[in-house]
Design a protein around this motif. Structure first.
Motif, PDB file in Angstrom:
ATOM      1  N   GLY A  30       0.826  -1.206   0.000  1.00  0.00           N
ATOM      2  CA  GLY A  30       0.000   0.000   0.000  1.00  0.00           C
ATOM      3  C   GLY A  30       0.859   1.254   0.000  1.00  0.00           C
ATOM      4  N   ILE A  31       0.415   2.248  -0.738  1.00  0.00           N
ATOM      5  CA  ILE A  31       1.122   3.536  -0.792  1.00  0.00           C
ATOM      6  C   ILE A  31       0.326   4.542   0.027  1.00  0.00           C
ATOM      7  CG2 ILE A  31       1.941   5.391  -2.277  1.00  0.00           C
ATOM      8  CD1 ILE A  31       2.031   3.351  -4.570  1.00  0.00           C
ATOM      9  N   THR A  32       0.910   5.043   1.077  1.00  0.00           N
ATOM     10  CA  THR A  32       0.207   6.029   1.904  1.00  0.00           C
ATOM     11  C   THR A  32       0.625   7.440   1.507  1.00  0.00           C
ATOM     12  OG1 THR A  32       1.878   6.283   3.617  1.00  0.00           O
ATOM     13  CG2 THR A  32       0.390   4.382   3.826  1.00  0.00           C
ATOM     14  N   SER A  33      -0.071   8.399   2.080  1.00  0.00           N
ATOM     15  CA  SER A  33       0.262   9.804   1.801  1.00  0.00           C
ATOM     16  C   SER A  33       1.660  10.155   2.302  1.00  0.00           C
ATOM     17  CB  SER A  33      -0.780  10.721   2.445  1.00  0.00           C
ATOM     18  OG  SER A  33      -0.954  10.403   3.811  1.00  0.00           O
ATOM     19  N   ALA A  34       2.207   9.384   3.232  1.00  0.00           N
ATOM     20  CA  ALA A  34       3.583   9.645   3.688  1.00  0.00           C
ATOM     21  C   ALA A  34       4.592   9.297   2.607  1.00  0.00           C
ATOM     22  CB  ALA A  34       3.884   8.844   4.951  1.00  0.00           C
ATOM     23  N   HIS A  35       4.225   8.329   1.734  1.00  0.00           N
ATOM     24  CA  HIS A  35       5.149   7.864   0.681  1.00  0.00           C
ATOM     25  C   HIS A  35       4.916   8.560  -0.655  1.00  0.00           C
ATOM     26  CE1 HIS A  35       4.626   3.985   3.153  1.00  0.00           C
ATOM     27  NE2 HIS A  35       5.813   4.444   3.428  1.00  0.00           N
ATOM     28  N   TYR A  36       3.883   9.343  -0.745  1.00  0.00           N
ATOM     29  CA  TYR A  36       3.432   9.834  -2.046  1.00  0.00           C
ATOM     30  C   TYR A  36       3.176  11.332  -1.999  1.00  0.00           C
ATOM     31  CZ  TYR A  36       0.290  10.598  -6.008  1.00  0.00           C
ATOM     32  OH  TYR A  36      -0.291  11.086  -7.138  1.00  0.00           O
ATOM     33  N   GLU A  37       3.677  12.050  -3.008  1.00  0.00           N
ATOM     34  CA  GLU A  37       3.363  13.473  -3.111  1.00  0.00           C
ATOM     35  C   GLU A  37       3.345  13.883  -4.577  1.00  0.00           C
ATOM     36  OE1 GLU A  37       6.194  16.260  -1.534  1.00  0.00           O
ATOM     37  OE2 GLU A  37       4.792  17.937  -1.703  1.00  0.00           O
ATOM     38  N   GLN A  38       2.231  14.380  -5.024  1.00  0.00           N
ATOM     39  CA  GLN A  38       2.082  14.976  -6.359  1.00  0.00           C
ATOM     40  C   GLN A  38       2.684  14.109  -7.463  1.00  0.00           C
ATOM     41  OE1 GLN A  38       2.723  19.301  -6.652  1.00  0.00           O
ATOM     42  NE2 GLN A  38       3.136  19.292  -4.459  1.00  0.00           N
ATOM     43  N   GLY A  39       2.326  12.859  -7.463  1.00  0.00           N
ATOM     44  CA  GLY A  39       2.761  11.985  -8.543  1.00  0.00           C
ATOM     45  C   GLY A  39       4.079  11.295  -8.323  1.00  0.00           C
ATOM     46  N   ASP A  40       4.791  11.653  -7.295  1.00  0.00           N
ATOM     47  CA  ASP A  40       6.081  11.024  -7.018  1.00  0.00           C
ATOM     48  C   ASP A  40       5.994  10.151  -5.773  1.00  0.00           C
ATOM     49  OD1 ASP A  40       7.672  12.046  -9.140  1.00  0.00           O
ATOM     50  OD2 ASP A  40       7.621  14.002  -8.152  1.00  0.00           O
ATOM     51  N   ILE A  41       6.799   9.102  -5.774  1.00  0.00           N
ATOM     52  CA  ILE A  41       6.799   8.138  -4.680  1.00  0.00           C
ATOM     53  C   ILE A  41       8.188   8.077  -4.077  1.00  0.00           C
ATOM     54  CG2 ILE A  41       6.497   5.691  -4.116  1.00  0.00           C
ATOM     55  CD1 ILE A  41       4.419   5.595  -6.353  1.00  0.00           C
ATOM     56  N   SER A  42       8.212   7.873  -2.798  1.00  0.00           N
ATOM     57  CA  SER A  42       9.483   7.784  -2.077  1.00  0.00           C
ATOM     58  C   SER A  42      10.437   6.800  -2.755  1.00  0.00           C
ATOM     59  CB  SER A  42       9.205   7.341  -0.640  1.00  0.00           C
ATOM     60  OG  SER A  42      10.385   6.856  -0.043  1.00  0.00           O
ATOM     61  N   GLY A  43      11.694   7.204  -2.870  1.00  0.00           N
ATOM     62  CA  GLY A  43      12.709   6.324  -3.425  1.00  0.00           C
ATOM     63  C   GLY A  43      13.024   5.146  -2.516  1.00  0.00           C
ATOM     64  N   LYS A  44      12.651   5.255  -1.247  1.00  0.00           N
ATOM     65  CA  LYS A  44      12.902   4.174  -0.297  1.00  0.00           C
ATOM     66  C   LYS A  44      11.637   3.373  -0.020  1.00  0.00           C
ATOM     67  CE  LYS A  44      15.612   4.013   3.100  1.00  0.00           C
ATOM     68  NZ  LYS A  44      16.233   4.169   4.428  1.00  0.00           N
ATOM     69  N   PHE A  45      10.694   3.472  -0.925  1.00  0.00           N
ATOM     70  CA  PHE A  45       9.401   2.845  -0.678  1.00  0.00           C
ATOM     71  C   PHE A  45       9.533   1.347  -0.427  1.00  0.00           C
ATOM     72  CE2 PHE A  45       5.435   1.046  -2.572  1.00  0.00           C
ATOM     73  CZ  PHE A  45       4.595   1.455  -1.557  1.00  0.00           C
ATOM     74  N   PHE A  46      10.474   0.710  -1.098  1.00  0.00           N
ATOM     75  CA  PHE A  46      10.655  -0.729  -0.918  1.00  0.00           C
ATOM     76  C   PHE A  46      11.913  -1.063  -0.121  1.00  0.00           C
ATOM     77  CE2 PHE A  46       7.834  -1.184  -4.663  1.00  0.00           C
ATOM     78  CZ  PHE A  46       6.936  -2.079  -4.104  1.00  0.00           C
ATOM     79  N   ALA A  47      12.602  -0.049   0.377  1.00  0.00           N
ATOM     80  CA  ALA A  47      13.840  -0.307   1.111  1.00  0.00           C
ATOM     81  C   ALA A  47      13.553  -0.432   2.600  1.00  0.00           C
ATOM     82  CB  ALA A  47      14.834   0.814   0.855  1.00  0.00           C
ATOM     83  N   GLY A  48      14.401  -1.137   3.278  1.00  0.00           N
ATOM     84  CA  GLY A  48      14.270  -1.247   4.721  1.00  0.00           C
ATOM     85  C   GLY A  48      13.729  -2.589   5.159  1.00  0.00           C
TER      86      GLY A  48
END
Lengths: 119, 251
Positions: free
Chosen positions: A15-33
């Motif tokens: 799931g992509i939350t608002s913490a990971h997502y802003e204006q069409g871009d997704i955190s580069g660390k979304f799958f890291a950790g």
């Protein structure tokens, strides 16, 4: 406790939350950790997984909302990790990210990422 | 993320939450820093610290034979307007130099607060004030980022499957260290909160490639095309900036 890894050919969903997502871009660390929660589509299909995400990740009182989801293949995630590690000289060459089965009573398809060195 | 992951977006959601308090230290006692960082929030309130802030004097500090006291001013911090200048007085007791307390607001000067590296062993003192942080974000990232940062700061523990951490105060201070050192505005910045409370600043370079810098509790991480390093110590922020923006910018 050692948990069984998910199969290489399994498709996973996160799931992509608002913490990971802003204006069409997704955190580069979304799958890291480590200990990142995902679902196994072979256990909970897309519809059920989304129902779970809506229930667990739509959380206005905590300041987050569900913005979307990402599906990926387990072996591709592992391949990407190997590629990334090979490009970074300050990471252990044997560093790996795998996804392990972590079923919950209310979410049998739940799984978690785990980072480790093979040594 | 995997290059072939499929991303699906949903309708806009609801954001909310309440403000989080700033951290400050107050009261009597000895604050032994050791190898740890001390985080202090100067939340526009005057707090009083009595006792002493203790840390062994590192090799970078002057060695004064026969002297028991000296006052050190760190002018380099004043060279960059966004940084405080700090004045500290040290006392030598037996074989250990002690930083005499309190470090008062009178000891700090400068337009904006940020991170002060006192010595190698005292490590880092983080000082911050709400109004100046706001100014720093607005100046470097723009007003939209200010709203976004406020939203991320208000996210509460347990936000991601019951386990996501809120924004870490140490990561936040290190984020401001980074911002205060950036030589130019970041174009169309994006901000994200990591599951472990770290903060990611992302933008696109002149080749439209994605560049990310993650501020964690104790280091920075860089995700950029052709970067051969991913992890940077807090003291290596200049190296990080050069890797992220290019050497001509970081110089």
């Amino acid at each position: 406790m050692n948990r069984a890894p998910c199969g290489d050919e399994e498709d996973l969903i996160r799931g992509i939350t608002s913490a990971h997502y802003e204006q069409g871009d997704i955190s580069g660390k979304f799958f890291a950790g480590s200990k990142l929660s995902v679902n196994r589509l072979c256990i909970t299909d897309l519809q059920i997984s989304l129902e779970i995400f809506k229930r667990k990740l739509t959380n206005p009182e905590k300041g987050v909302s569900l913005k979307g989801y990402a599906t990926f293949n387990h072996s591709n995630l592992k391949d990407e990790t190997v590629r990334y590690v090979s490009q970074n000289k300050d990471m252990a060459a044997d560093f790996r990210i795998i996804v392990e089965q972590a079923p919950l009573s209310d979410n049998l398809g739940h799984a978690e990422s785990s980072s480790r060195s093979c040594q | 993320m995997p290059a072939n992951a499929l991303i699906h977006l949903m309708e806009p959601g609801v954001r909310g939450g309440s403000g989080s308090p700033l951290v400050s230290i107050e009261g009597a006692g000895t604050y032994r820093l050791g190898s740890n960082a001390l985080t202090v929030g100067l939340n526009n309130l005057s707090t009083e610290v009595s006792g002493s802030v203790v840390g062994m004097c590192g090799v970078e500090a002057p060695v004064l034979v026969g002297a028991n006291f000296y006052t050190q001013i760190y002018p380099s911090w004043n060279a960059i307007p966004r940084f405080f200048q700090v004045r500290t007085t040290w006392q030598r007791l037996e074989n250990e130099w002690q930083l005499l307390a309190p470090i008062q607001q009178d000891d700090l000067s400068g337009e904006l607060p940020s991170v002060l590296n006192l010595t190698r062993n005292v490590n880092v003192i983080h000082a911050r004030a709400t109004s100046n942080e706001t100014g720093l974000i607005g100046e470097i990232l723009g007003t939209e980022a200010l709203t976004r940062f406020s939203e991320l700061r208000n996210i509460e523990a347990g936000w991601n499957f019951g386990e996501g951490l809120p924004m870490s105060s140490a990561a936040e201070s290190n984020f401001f260290l980074l911002l205060s050192r950036l030589p130019e505005k970041v174009p169309n910045p994006r901000l994200f909160l990591m599951d472990d409370g770290a903060i990611e600043l992302q933008w696109r370079n002149s080749l439209n490639e994605r560049v990310s810098v993650v501020s964690t509790d104790d280091h920075f991480e860089l995700f950029a095309p052709n970067a051969d390093e991913a992890r940077f110590a807090l003291t290596d922020y200049q190296k990080l900036i050069e890797a992220a923006f290019g050497p001509s910018v970081g110089a």
